[in-house]
Design an enzyme around this catalytic site. Sequence first.
Site, mmCIF file in Angstrom:
data_model
loop_
_atom_site.group_PDB
_atom_site.id
_atom_site.type_symbol
_atom_site.label_atom_id
_atom_site.label_comp_id
_atom_site.label_asym_id
_atom_site.label_seq_id
_atom_site.Cartn_x
_atom_site.Cartn_y
_atom_site.Cartn_z
ATOM 1 N N GLU A 74 0.799 -1.217 0.000
ATOM 2 C CA GLU A 74 0.000 0.000 0.000
ATOM 3 C C GLU A 74 0.837 1.274 0.000
ATOM 4 O O GLU A 74 0.347 2.346 -0.361
ATOM 5 C CB GLU A 74 -0.934 0.007 1.217
ATOM 6 C CG GLU A 74 -2.047 -1.021 1.118
ATOM 7 C CD GLU A 74 -2.992 -0.982 2.313
ATOM 8 O OE1 GLU A 74 -2.578 -0.483 3.378
ATOM 9 O OE2 GLU A 74 -4.128 -1.451 2.160
ATOM 10 N N GLU A 87 6.384 -21.565 8.969
ATOM 11 C CA GLU A 87 7.001 -20.703 9.986
ATOM 12 C C GLU A 87 8.069 -21.438 10.792
ATOM 13 O O GLU A 87 8.880 -20.811 11.484
ATOM 14 C CB GLU A 87 5.952 -20.147 10.932
ATOM 15 C CG GLU A 87 5.357 -21.134 11.895
ATOM 16 C CD GLU A 87 4.440 -20.467 12.900
ATOM 17 O OE1 GLU A 87 4.787 -20.455 14.095
ATOM 18 O OE2 GLU A 87 3.385 -19.935 12.494
#
Length: 308
Positions: free
Chosen positions: A86, A117
Amino acid sequence: MVQQEKNQTVTEQRNAKSHQLDRLSVREIVTLMNEEDQTVAHSVSGAIPQISNAAEAVVEAMTLGGRLFYIGAGTSGRLGVLDASECPPTFGVEPDLFNGLIAGGEKAIRAAIENAEDDEEAGVRAIADVARAGDIVVGITASGTAPYVIGAMREANRLGLATVGISCNRDTPLSAVVKYPIEVPVGPEIITGSTRLKAGTAQKMVLNMLSSTAMIQMGKVYGNLMVNVQATNKKLRERTIRIIEEATGADEETARRYGNEAEGDARVAILMLMFKVSRQKASDTLVQVRNHFGNAVKQLEQSQGSSS
């Protein structure tokens, strides 16, 4: 009585307020969620000194030509990707200034790859493959324990990069391996261990602070106006016109005319209007001050003041 296990991180513990969650009405559930969410901003406020130190480090790195890398797994990784994606259209910066890396790669942005992870070496490789001198790396993990993120931060340290860690527990392994630890202890989630809730909200708030503060400090905002916004669609083109109006006091017709002459670059249009200079002069001034809009205003003020 809700039992808490000593070896659990707080974000994995049960929340006593929601022990009977499945028996609540819809209204009671959303009310409880709202009440818990209201505690998040307070938790973030307690980390303001840590966030400020990290934001200053981001500004320093970017001012010297460095890039920012967010790296995380699951929700944390997606939040980093979101903030990174963004920033370029919002602040008119190069797409590679903000980067989001997520355990499991791009597929993990849309689909959960939960075991990714746990791969510490993958985190090491992720940073080793992209980082260069002067970059800054922000590791994000609610628990503060994700091996993928820990590995990435250790590699960033080895490369001599500035490192920031964002976690939602106290005294985390992540905090121990970064130069700028940020800990926002939000407490247990109303759904036990679902850190997409309060922890995710807290992380997003911190990411907003880091990226927005850096861009404000680097002159991508004038007052509170997004003068660097990229007018890439109808909504943003109209927003650009409003920004020119707000910054200069010009009427809509004038703002639109100057905006068109500046080819949608609000900064150029504003400088042309404010200082009665040509498009070329406005553009050249921005280049001279490395596109710091506030400094461009000061330079034109000084040049016109000395010539009067």
